[in-house]
Design a protein around this motif. Structure first.
Motif, mmCIF file in Angstrom:
data_model
loop_
_atom_site.group_PDB
_atom_site.id
_atom_site.type_symbol
_atom_site.label_atom_id
_atom_site.label_comp_id
_atom_site.label_asym_id
_atom_site.label_seq_id
_atom_site.Cartn_x
_atom_site.Cartn_y
_atom_site.Cartn_z
ATOM 1 N N GLU A 155 -7.329 -6.743 7.324
ATOM 2 C CA GLU A 155 -6.351 -7.287 6.396
ATOM 3 C C GLU A 155 -6.171 -6.330 5.221
ATOM 4 N N VAL A 156 -4.942 -6.190 4.766
ATOM 5 C CA VAL A 156 -4.636 -5.285 3.658
ATOM 6 C C VAL A 156 -3.846 -6.037 2.593
ATOM 7 N N ASP A 157 -3.919 -5.535 1.385
ATOM 8 C CA ASP A 157 -3.199 -6.130 0.263
ATOM 9 C C ASP A 157 -1.964 -5.286 -0.033
ATOM 10 N N GLN A 158 -0.793 -5.810 0.295
ATOM 11 C CA GLN A 158 0.447 -5.088 0.091
ATOM 12 C C GLN A 158 1.124 -5.438 -1.234
ATOM 13 N N SER A 159 0.449 -6.245 -2.062
ATOM 14 C CA SER A 159 1.085 -6.692 -3.305
ATOM 15 C C SER A 159 1.052 -5.616 -4.385
ATOM 16 N N GLY A 160 0.056 -4.740 -4.351
ATOM 17 C CA GLY A 160 -0.042 -3.691 -5.351
ATOM 18 C C GLY A 160 0.634 -2.417 -4.885
ATOM 19 N N PRO B 77 0.119 7.842 -1.081
ATOM 20 C CA PRO B 77 -1.134 7.908 -1.848
ATOM 21 C C PRO B 77 -2.362 7.986 -0.951
ATOM 22 N N VAL B 78 -3.245 8.887 -1.283
ATOM 23 C CA VAL B 78 -4.447 9.106 -0.479
ATOM 24 C C VAL B 78 -5.285 7.845 -0.363
ATOM 25 N N LYS B 79 -5.359 7.078 -1.428
ATOM 26 C CA LYS B 79 -6.256 5.919 -1.444
ATOM 27 C C LYS B 79 -5.848 4.812 -0.478
ATOM 28 N N LEU B 80 -4.628 4.879 0.066
ATOM 29 C CA LEU B 80 -4.164 3.835 0.975
ATOM 30 C C LEU B 80 -4.627 4.049 2.413
ATOM 31 N N PHE B 81 -5.182 5.221 2.713
ATOM 32 C CA PHE B 81 -5.560 5.529 4.084
ATOM 33 C C PHE B 81 -6.988 5.079 4.387
ATOM 34 N N ASN B 82 -7.245 4.899 5.666
ATOM 35 C CA ASN B 82 -8.568 4.481 6.129
ATOM 36 C C ASN B 82 -9.545 5.650 6.042
ATOM 37 N N LYS B 83 -10.585 5.479 5.243
ATOM 38 C CA LYS B 83 -11.575 6.546 5.076
ATOM 39 C C LYS B 83 -12.941 6.150 5.635
ATOM 40 N N ASP B 84 -13.008 5.031 6.339
ATOM 41 C CA ASP B 84 -14.281 4.598 6.927
ATOM 42 C C ASP B 84 -14.642 5.509 8.097
ATOM 43 N N VAL B 85 -15.874 5.967 8.114
ATOM 44 C CA VAL B 85 -16.352 6.797 9.220
ATOM 45 C C VAL B 85 -17.641 6.186 9.755
ATOM 46 N N GLY C 8 0.763 -5.065 7.106
ATOM 47 C CA GLY C 8 0.201 -3.726 7.033
ATOM 48 C C GLY C 8 0.696 -2.760 8.084
ATOM 49 N N PHE C 9 1.694 -3.134 8.872
ATOM 50 C CA PHE C 9 2.199 -2.248 9.922
ATOM 51 C C PHE C 9 3.318 -1.353 9.387
ATOM 52 N N LEU C 10 3.376 -0.127 9.922
ATOM 53 C CA LEU C 10 4.339 0.873 9.484
ATOM 54 C C LEU C 10 5.036 1.485 10.689
ATOM 55 N N MET C 11 6.316 1.792 10.548
ATOM 56 C CA MET C 11 7.038 2.555 11.557
ATOM 57 C C MET C 11 7.069 4.012 11.110
ATOM 58 N N ILE C 12 6.550 4.891 11.965
ATOM 59 C CA ILE C 12 6.392 6.302 11.632
ATOM 60 C C ILE C 12 7.303 7.155 12.505
ATOM 61 N N GLY C 13 7.953 8.132 11.893
ATOM 62 C CA GLY C 13 8.775 9.091 12.633
ATOM 63 C C GLY C 13 8.216 10.487 12.468
#
Length: 628
Positions: free
Chosen positions: A376-381, A479-487, A413-418
């Motif tokens: 789940e992601v927070d899209q309000s901010g 923004p970098v902080k929006l990406f998944n950084k879990d390893v 949280g879904f995005l369409m990417i080209g």
């Protein structure tokens, strides 16, 4: 425990349709000299550069921008399709008893079409071939021999949480003892003996009978999850006889005392091991369940498909409108490409409505709780916005990470990417990624981790620099902080062997190798085939399996190419490496300071330089923003 021991004597005898949108190509200027050579067209306006025609799709372009040393293809995708068709012809030749050749002809040459249409045609060609050819024969290939003869190491079962026993493998390792059938025996009945694990390769174990000490003469490979492998004590409980192998039968006079001495303090399989194996191979998906799945001919939308069969958690889905049930799609039940009925409408994703007005008899919607959950992601901010730039794995060419753009922001949280430079005018090749997907990356990810970033097709200002590109296109980086950084601590290491799905042909599972590790990103190479077939995949991808998975589940495994083919490809690879040093293959690496100054425009970020393949596992800080 040893009540099953039987000292009976024996004699000593030996015993794996979308609409086509054509690209407009500007005609060549009439004042330029044109030279034709082997079907290719070149023009030399300045004596140095020239034009070329792609042998796969027919597209005309600047020769220096074409792919490969010979400049025969406009993109890796076309080269891949051409090589794949050659590969299929080679496989077909082997099935017919003919020697394989790397000069097989293209099975079907496509007209001038956009990238997506070419992919659709490629898939259709594969389906036509599937109707007329059998699976590749596995005769002559043995994982055990392959591992032993080359001293390979296989990825442990614990790396694959979605695979059977992936979460309950326990302490199975070398020196664990098991009871197995005794094949060195001439008795008419089936008897057993104790063996120890000498080497473990995924589900497969190299076993040595007790009493052979350092003698490897009768060592053998078997699948540890097979029905004939039991914990020590099973024979006693089941009333089965333990009989020493004939070769060493006279080595000891008191075999019972020998076993007591050898097994004291030794480990064996858990008593309920076979039950756990059976339970881990029970799957909640059932035939006739309906799902929404990506339309393989129109990536920007989903369609309804029906589960036709399940093998090892992999689903063969048949699109609902397929009358002859041949229009299918393979994926794992945990794949991010499948969803419950109604998912597309709920998030605003494009959906192809079925001409079928009501469900067919016996078909029913899959319960939503069976599908893989996304974070789940927070899209309000602060959130992703249309037009933002990023880097993404190209879904039509999984060996490349490309410059990409967010084309649409969906719900949940879904995005369409080209993919920049190769998008269809109608957006039919946009692809849906979740914001937490491990297949999308911040601007600069490839630069920092020393991965070749594929610039937009037709972009001529090379070497590619993100700062210049963002300024020229009037865009901003996501923004970098929006990406998944879990390893996760995944356990993979470079050189490990496994079985992997060829995602460009997802019905095939092939012998493969991990060749690079960048944090949680793995580069998978298919043994015996060119690097163009490589795929970037996530360490938790459900399309990766332990060695022995195909044997365990009954799936067809595709073996590596022949030894002669591998040697030829090795020589070719050396030539490619030499060529790379002579011509530009990607943008020049910037320093960390330059990247900070040019890309982030004053924001203070700490960039961890690309960790080594061995050290990157478990390090999540490839982008860390400094707190004030």
């Amino acid at each position: 425990m040893f009540d099953g021991y039987d000292s009976c004597s024996e004699d000593t005898s030996s015993s794996s349709s979308s609409e086509e949108s054509e690209e407009e190509v500007a005609p060549l200027p009439s004042n330029l000299p044109i030279i034709k050579n082997n079907g290719q067209v070149y023009t030399y306006p300045d004596g140095k550069s020239g034009m070329a025609t792609c042998e796969m799709c027919g597209m005309v372009g600047v020769r220096d921008a074409f792919y490969s040393k010979t400049k025969r293809f406009c993109s890796v995708s076309c080269s891949r399709s051409y090589s794949s068709n050659s590969k299929k012809a080679s496989i077909l030749a082997r099935l017919q008893g003919k020697p394989p050749t790397k000069k097989a002809k293209v099975l079907q040459k496509q007209p001038l079409v956009a990238k997506l249409a070419a992919y659709a045609q490629y898939q259709a060609t594969l389906q036509n071939q599937a109707k007329t050819k059998a699976a590749v024969s596995m005769e002559g290939f043995s994982w055990g021999n392959y591992i032993n003869s080359n001293s390979f190491i296989a990825a442990p079962v614990t790396c694959f949480k979605h695979a059977p026993m992936g979460t309950c493998w326990g302490d199975i390792s070398e020196n664990v003892r098991v009871e197995v059938p005794n094949t060195d025996c001439s008795l008419p009945t089936k008897v057993f003996w104790i063996a120890g694990i000498v080497k473990l390769a995924g589900y497969n174990a190299l076993l040595r009978y007790e009493g052979f000490e350092n003698d490897s003469g009768l060592d053998f490979w078997c699948n540890i999850c097979g029905s004939d492998i039991h914990p020590v004590g099973w024979c006693a409980a089941s009333g089965k006889p333990l009989v020493p192998p004939r070769t060493i039968q006279h080595k000891y006079t008191n075999w019972k005392a020998f076993l007591v001495k050898r097994l004291t303090g030794a480990k064996t399989l858990p008593p309920d091991f076979s039950q756990k194996v059976s339970e881990s191979m029970q799957y909640p998906f059932k035939p006739c369940m309906r799902v929404e799945v990506v339309d393989k001919r129109h990536l920007c939308r989903t369609r309804v498909a029906v589960v036709e069969s399940i093998i090892g958690g992999r689903l063969r889905l048949v699109y609902e409108e397929s009358e002859d049930r041949t229009d299918d799609f393979w994926c794992h039940m945990h794949s991010p490409l499948i969803h419950h009925i109604g998912w597309s409408r709920s998030i605003g994703h494009r959906f192809k409505r079925s001409d079928i007005t009501k469900k067919q008899d016996g078909h029913f919607d899959t319960p939503p709780h069976l599908f893989a959950k996304v974070k789940e992601v927070d899209q309000s901010g602060e959130w992703f916005k249309e037009g933002m730039k990023l880097e993404a794995i190209d879904p039509l060419n999984l060996s490349t990470i490309c410059v990409a753009t967010i084309r649409k922001v969906l719900a949940d949280g879904f995005l369409m990417i080209g993919i920049d430079g190769s998008e269809a005018a109608d957006g039919s090749d946009w692809f849906c990624y979740h914001a937490t997907s491990p297949s999308i990356f911040p601007v600069g990810f490839c630069e920092i981790n020393m991965i070749e970033l594929t610039p937009p097709r037709g972009y001529t200002k090379l070497p590619f620099k993100w700062f210049d590109y963002l300024r020229e296109t009037g865009s901003i980086a996501a923004p970098v902080k929006l990406f998944n950084k879990d390893v996760p601590n995944h356990g993979f290491r470079v050189g490990m062997k496994l079985e992997a799905v060829d995602l460009m042909e997802p019905r095939l599972i092939c012998v493969a190798t991990v060749t690079r590790i960048i944090h949680r990103l793995l580069r998978i190479h298919f043994d015996g085939w060119e690097e163009e077939y490589d795929q970037w995949v996530d360490c938790e991808s459900p399309d990766l399996y332990p060695v022995g998975w195909c044997q365990l589940t009954g799936y067809q495994l595709q073996p590596p190419a022949s030894q002669s083919s591998r040697e030829n490809q090795s020589a070719s690879s050396k030539q490619k490496k030499k060529a790379k040093s002579q011509q530009y293959k990607g943008h020049k690496k910037m320093t960390t300071l330059q990247l900070k100054e040019e890309l982030l425009d004053g924001e203070d970020y700490n960039f961890l330089q690309g960790a080594s393949d061995q050290e990157s596992n478990g390090s999540a800080n490839f982008y860390i923003k400094q707190e004030p």
